[in-house]
Write an enzyme that holds these catalytic residues in place. Structure first.
Site, PDB file in Angstrom:
ATOM      1  N   HIS A 193      62.162  41.550  25.194  1.00  0.00           N
ATOM      2  CA  HIS A 193      62.684  42.879  24.890  1.00  0.00           C
ATOM      3  C   HIS A 193      61.739  43.673  23.998  1.00  0.00           C
ATOM      4  CE1 HIS A 193      66.131  41.118  26.834  1.00  0.00           C
ATOM      5  NE2 HIS A 193      66.344  42.353  27.231  1.00  0.00           N
ATOM      6  N   GLU A 434      72.248  37.540  37.186  1.00  0.00           N
ATOM      7  CA  GLU A 434      71.027  37.083  36.523  1.00  0.00           C
ATOM      8  C   GLU A 434      71.077  35.601  36.172  1.00  0.00           C
ATOM      9  OE1 GLU A 434      70.406  39.593  33.088  1.00  0.00           O
ATOM     10  OE2 GLU A 434      72.532  39.660  32.597  1.00  0.00           O
ATOM     11  N   ASP A 458      66.047  37.710  33.647  1.00  0.00           N
ATOM     12  CA  ASP A 458      66.760  36.492  33.282  1.00  0.00           C
ATOM     13  C   ASP A 458      66.853  35.528  34.449  1.00  0.00           C
ATOM     14  OD1 ASP A 458      67.464  36.540  30.540  1.00  0.00           O
ATOM     15  OD2 ASP A 458      68.689  38.291  30.982  1.00  0.00           O
ATOM     16  N   ARG A 468      61.702  33.257  28.934  1.00  0.00           N
ATOM     17  CA  ARG A 468      61.023  34.496  29.329  1.00  0.00           C
ATOM     18  C   ARG A 468      60.121  35.070  28.253  1.00  0.00           C
ATOM     19  NH1 ARG A 468      65.991  38.840  29.909  1.00  0.00           N
ATOM     20  NH2 ARG A 468      64.564  40.492  29.327  1.00  0.00           N
ATOM     21  N   CYS A 505      67.467  45.709  38.787  1.00  0.00           N
ATOM     22  CA  CYS A 505      67.048  46.408  37.571  1.00  0.00           C
ATOM     23  C   CYS A 505      66.151  45.570  36.669  1.00  0.00           C
ATOM     24  CB  CYS A 505      68.256  46.923  36.796  1.00  0.00           C
ATOM     25  SG  CYS A 505      69.296  45.589  36.189  1.00  0.00           S
TER      26      CYS A 505
HETATM   27  C1  PEP Z   1      67.313  41.301  33.467  1.00  0.00           C
HETATM   28  O1  PEP Z   1      67.624  40.223  32.958  1.00  0.00           O
HETATM   29  O2  PEP Z   1      66.598  41.397  34.480  1.00  0.00           O
HETATM   30  C2  PEP Z   1      67.775  42.560  32.864  1.00  0.00           C
HETATM   31  C3  PEP Z   1      67.563  43.709  33.450  1.00  0.00           C
HETATM   32  O3  PEP Z   1      68.391  42.507  31.658  1.00  0.00           O
HETATM   33  P1  PEP Z   1      67.646  42.283  30.254  1.00  0.00           P
HETATM   34  O4  PEP Z   1      66.169  42.410  30.501  1.00  0.00           O
HETATM   35  O5  PEP Z   1      68.152  43.300  29.323  1.00  0.00           O
HETATM   36  O6  PEP Z   1      68.043  40.901  29.894  1.00  0.00           O
HETATM   37 MG    MG Z   2      69.170  40.154  31.534  1.00  0.00          MG
END
Ligand code: PEP
Ligand code: MG
Length: 581
Positions: A193, A434, A458, A468, A505
């Site tokens: 993030h 996810e 995820d 990740r 996404c």
């Molecule tokens: C994902 O896990 O792909 C996602 C879009 O959510 P985040 O990156 O906020 O975990």
């Molecule tokens: Mg996610």
């Protein structure tokens, strides 16, 4: 002699030159010693000077943040001031210097530990926030007593390139992008993030460089080339010249690509593809709209909260409404908070989990904290009255979990009905897919969900059992692993069979080298950060679905990830070398 480092992962593109600023995090060492009687007066004065300096620093950060970011973010520092100026603490500190004859850093540290310990016993949202303020402020005060130059990134007041062993998503979110030209971290992965936040703020960044922080010194001239993945320390004249050219080419390409703004995202064989934006902070809505995205496919609501705990209903409602009205009639998909994992916030700081990504994260956290969850549901539902809102739950693992979360929405709707508060009664409620179990059980979830959104960031980590954010095993983190591709194909199939709308996404939706694969797999709705939105659109406009399907057919027959990657890379290079940064 210059030194070039090519390790690392490009988290956010761009090229910058500037002076290095090495940030070691705000860990501090507390000196402990006894005072002689003759030293007490001087110690009191030392405390007074550090106190005033700290106060001034906070006030100036506050003004800076209010003008660069938002009033809400600057409020964090208002409460810091309140804690600093608490007369009881001040009086206690002075008395202890006189009576206990210990140095002030030691005393401040003890006072703050005592206060934190006693406050931690009280289960109250407001108190929990004050605990964090207290710990931050005591660190700042102690750093000023030791004349340590800078304790937090917010203290930076000139243009720099930050080098740090690691940065948290909230540290990144509070960066002032007019001063922080770029950053480089030793740790981290592309979908951490912190990286997502760098893209949101458009700060060029290279992460996961293993040890670069130990190779630079404060004040070194450095080039961060987050296009070709290079960091140059003490560049030569020739390297600076090359850098200027690369920067010019980059800007030219950006201008060229922006000409795509008003053109539709349609393939050569006339298939409409829908591009949406991912946002972390409401301020990003403008740039997403400028890119002519068709709404928001993922609003990561947790970033509204930053270092604060869950804000109240009114604050959330206003923030959601702002975004919803801005995009109306286009959809805004608000995801309920996803705290935990690498997103450590006030609420999750209290208990440390052994495996945060496998712990009380996302919807699990919301279901554990129904009062907080319902505050957010009320705010989202109220905002839904002002436009086209979709609600989405993160990290759904079981059908029961989805039904339980949905049950909370229904309960909240009844309460709003009772109070006569309007909301969209037909609001779509969907989930992030996810976790592997959600794909295995997608047919079951399809019975209850209005839509699916695939979170590959995820999904990849949970399918391949690879953290990740870990730079060490980043080689394993690959969305082109055949296991991931098989799951994506399966979930597309299930969504078709059940007529469940599906979008994607995860970060791969916004990475040009994957666009043909996603189209070939059957995705038509892509939600992404604006970083590469034009490149993705350019690819969409230059391909036929049939050739994308052909590509997918070829790679799905392979088992070696590197072979798959090579074919995808070659195809991309041959067809789109001109849009490659
Ligand atoms: C994902 O896990 O792909 C996602 C879009 O959510 P985040 O990156 O906020 O975990
Ligand atoms: Mg996610």
């Amino acid at each position: 002699m210059s030194q070039t480092i090519t390790k690392g992962i490009i988290a956010s593109p761009g090229i910058r030159i500037g002076k290095a600023f090495v940030y070691q995090g705000n860990k501090i060492i507390i000196p402990k010693y006894m005072l002689r009687d003759s030293e007490i007066e001087a110690e009191l004065q030392r405390y007074e000077r550090a106190f005033q300096k700290t106060k001034k620093e906070i006030q100036s950060i506050q003004t800076q943040i209010a003008s660069n970011l938002s009033k809400e973010m600057s409020d964090i520092f208002t409460s810091h001031l309140m804690v600093l100026e608490d007369p009881k603490v001040d009086e206690q500190a002075r008395r202890k210097i006189r009576e206990e004859k210990r140095n002030i850093e030691w005393i401040i540290n003890d006072i703050s530990i005592d206060l934190i310990n006693s406050l931690s016993k009280i289960k109250d949202d407001y108190i929990r926030e004050r605990i964090i303020d207290l710990s931050d402020i005591s660190k700042r005060l102690i750093a000023n007593l030791q004349k340590t130059h800078t304790t937090t990134l917010s203290d930076i007041n000139e243009e720099v390139i930050v080098f740090a062993p690691d940065l948290t998503p909230s540290e990144t979110a509070l960066m002032n992008k007019t001063l922080i030209l770029a950053f480089v971290t030793d740790k981290g992965g592309k979908t951490s993030h912190t990286s997502i936040m760098a893209r949101a703020l458009e700060i060029p960044a290279i992460v996961g460089t293993i040890n670069t922080t130990s190779l630079v010194k404060n004040g070194d001239t450095v080039i961060v080339d987050a296009i070709h993945g290079k960091i140059i320390i003490d560049p030569t004249e020739a390297e600076i010249k090359e850098f200027r050219k690369a920067q010019k080419d980059f800007n030219k390409l950006e201008v060229e690509l922006s000409k795509l703004t008003n053109l539709p995202a349609k393939t050569l064989d006339s298939e409409d593809i829908f591009i949406y934006g991912n946002i972390e902070i409401p301020e990003e809505k403008k740039i997403i709209k400028e890119h002519m995205a068709q709404g928001i496919g993922l609003f990561r609501s947790e970033f509204l909260f930053l270092n604060k705990s869950l804000p109240d209903e009114e604050y959330q409602f206003k923030e959601y409404k702002r975004v919803v009205e801005f995009f109306n009639p286009m959809p805004v998909t608000i995801r309920t908070i996803d705290v935990g994992g690498d997103k450590i916030y006030a609420y999750t700081r209290e208990y440390k989990e052994r495996n945060p990504f496998l712990g009380c994260r996302a919807i699990r956290f919301s279901l554990e904290n129904p009062d907080m969850f319902k505050i957010q549901l009320r705010a989202i539902l109220r905002a839904s009255y002002y436009g086209n809102v979709k609600m989405m739950f993160p990290m759904i693992t079981t059908v029961e979990e989805f039904l339980k979360a949905r049950g909370f929405v229904e309960e909240t709707m009844k309460e709003l009905d009772h109070e006569g508060v309007p909301y969209d009664e037909n609001i779509d409620i969907g989930l992030m897919i996810e976790v592997p179990s959600a794909i295995i059980n997608a047919d079951l979830l399809a019975k209850y969900a209005d839509f699916f959104s695939i979170g590959t960031n995820d999904l990849v980590q949970y399918v391949l059992a690879v953290d990740r954010i870990s730079e060490k095993i980043a080689y394993l983190y690959n969305p082109l692993n055949i296991a991931v591709l098989r799951l994506l194909r399966s979930v597309i199939q299930t969504s078709r069979e059940n007529s469940t709308p599906i979008s994607i996404c995860g970060e791969i939706a916004g990475e040009p080298q994957y666009t043909m694969v996603l189209l070939g797999l059957g995705f038509r709705h892509l939600s992404m950060s604006p970083t590469y939105m034009y490149q993705v659109k350019k690819i969409i406009r230059s391909v036929r679905i049939a050739e994308c399907e052909e590509l997918v057919k070829t790679i799905m027959l392979l088992e070696d990830t590197h072979e798959i990657e090579e074919i995808v890379r070659q195809t991309f290079k041959e067809k789109f070398h001109e849009i490659q940064y």
